[in-house]
Design an enzyme around this catalytic site. Structure first.
Site, PDB file in Angstrom:
ATOM      1  N   CYS A 104      15.630 -19.693  22.816  1.00  0.00           N
ATOM      2  CA  CYS A 104      16.533 -20.407  21.904  1.00  0.00           C
ATOM      3  C   CYS A 104      16.061 -21.859  21.713  1.00  0.00           C
ATOM      4  CB  CYS A 104      17.972 -20.325  22.404  1.00  0.00           C
ATOM      5  SG  CYS A 104      19.179 -20.697  21.100  1.00  0.00           S
ATOM      6  N   HIS A 129      19.100 -14.600  23.799  1.00  0.00           N
ATOM      7  CA  HIS A 129      19.654 -14.830  25.127  1.00  0.00           C
ATOM      8  C   HIS A 129      19.836 -13.470  25.796  1.00  0.00           C
ATOM      9  CE1 HIS A 129      20.343 -19.070  24.632  1.00  0.00           C
ATOM     10  NE2 HIS A 129      20.988 -18.873  23.496  1.00  0.00           N
TER      11      HIS A 129
END
Length: 369
Positions: free
Chosen positions: A207, A307
């Site tokens: 991310c 994630h």
């Protein structure tokens, strides 16, 4: 779909300066008309003053919602605590439902209160992973699946002096990518990662960490601050622009291990979730969903918006076994998925909870409300 919903609060329920905007504690309890159990952390000290002060600062209607108190993280003999428990019940009129002992348990923590950042480094583990402890680190639970491997040691790094002897570097998620990128450059961590990457050490960005690996990060609308543009590490040929709308989505799809760090992995199903402000575009070998970049790989560098990527056993076993093979160690495959491991740890928590908390009182609170 459920008979019971437990809503976890965040921080203190009597933050007087921001109470008018409370949507995570007593404000939410009022919205959904829920009873409240106050949980107090004795490990930080001053637990009785904290309980008494918190309840005293509540409005009368809020106080009426508090049906009990649980004291958490107690070290020692609970009998010594009993006079204090009786006194605080007398002062507040709220029953103590239980005292949870301090014990080791491998489940996800809050990033603000976790003790995993301070774990003593093992000198005997076969594999060492350096995780860059960003100032605004987020979703650090992405690393938990690695911690479940007994031969893996995870160090949270805050200085470039701590880098150089690891088998894998991970740049995790960030609540403010540009500020964290600026910070690791000023600390010399960014330059050290670039130097280490040239040795062939695997570098994985997740991310915000994925965005940091690219050529530049742009913030034309000032979403993250005053800096409109900042060069990244330049390890991936990608650019990220911070947009006004945040991407929040669950993801299940195919990860194609055809090149670079993933060569030999083949096509595997992975699942995870995305939550990010930036939109990333690039020229590297990539995985897309609905024309949106999800992951990119080049040589020993891998970046992804997913994630929970390490929660996928096949992916994690592949990454760790490549490291083991390079070090002349025997390959290993996980005997359980990370979901199974997590449930095993939660079962331990359930057992200790039932042994130390008055469950009958909790069920009664549920029945009455």
């Amino acid at each position: 779909e459920n008979q019971i919903c437990v809503i976890e609060g965040a921080g203190s329920p009597v933050e007087l300066n921001i109470k008018q905007d409370d949507i995570v504690n007593m404000g939410l309890a009022e919205m959904v008309d829920a009873p409240v159990i106050l949980v107090a952390d004795i490990d930080r000290g001053g637990v009785f003053a904290s309980i008494y002060g918190t309840i005293s600062l509540m409005e009368p209607e809020e106080r009426a919602r508090v049906k009990g108190v649980i004291i958490n993280k107690f070290r020692g003999n609970v009998d010594i605590l009993k006079p204090g428990l009786e006194k605080i019940e007398e002062l507040t009129g709220v029953p103590i439902l239980g005292v949870m002992p301090y014990f080791e348990l491998d489940i996800e923590d809050e990033d603000g209160v976790t003790e995993k950042f301070n774990k003593i480094k093992s000198k005997t583990a076969d594999i060492t992973v350096s995780v860059i402890k960003l100032k605004h680190i987020s979703n650090f639970t992405d690393i938990d699946a690695l911690l479940a491997n007994k031969d893996v040691n995870v160090n949270y790094v805050t200085s470039f002096h701590e880098l150089g002897n690891e088998d894998l570097i991970i740049i995790p998620g960030s609540k403010n990518t540009i500020d964290d990128l600026k910070d690791i450059k000023e600390k010399g961590i960014a330059q050290e990662i670039i130097k280490i990457s040239r040795k062939g050490t695997p570098i994985i960005g997740i991310c915000g960490g994925f965005q940091i690996l690219g050529g530049k990060v742009l913030d034309p609308y000032g979403i993250e601050g005053d800096i409109k543009e900042l060069p990244g590490l330049g390890l991936l040929d990608i650019e990220t622009t911070m947009e006004k709308e945040k991407v929040t989505t669950q993801y299940t799809g195919l990860l194609k291990g055809e090149t670079g760090l993933l060569k030999g992995l083949g096509d595997i199903q992975v699942k995870g979730y995305e939550i990010h402000q930036g939109v990333t575009e690039g020229k590297e070998k990539s995985i897309t969903l609905d024309n949106r970049l999800v992951a990119t790989v080049k040589d020993n560098i891998f970046g992804t918006y997913l994630h929970g990527i390490f929660d996928n056993r096949e992916f994690t076993d592949f990454i760790l076994n490549n490291i083991r093979e390079k070090k002349g160690l025997e390959k290993k495959n996980s005997t359980m998925t990370f979901d199974e491991y997590r449930l095993q740890e939660l079962d331990k928590l359930e057992k200790i909870f039932r042994e130390n908390v008055d469950m009958e009182a909790i069920y009664k609170i549920l029945e009455e409300n």
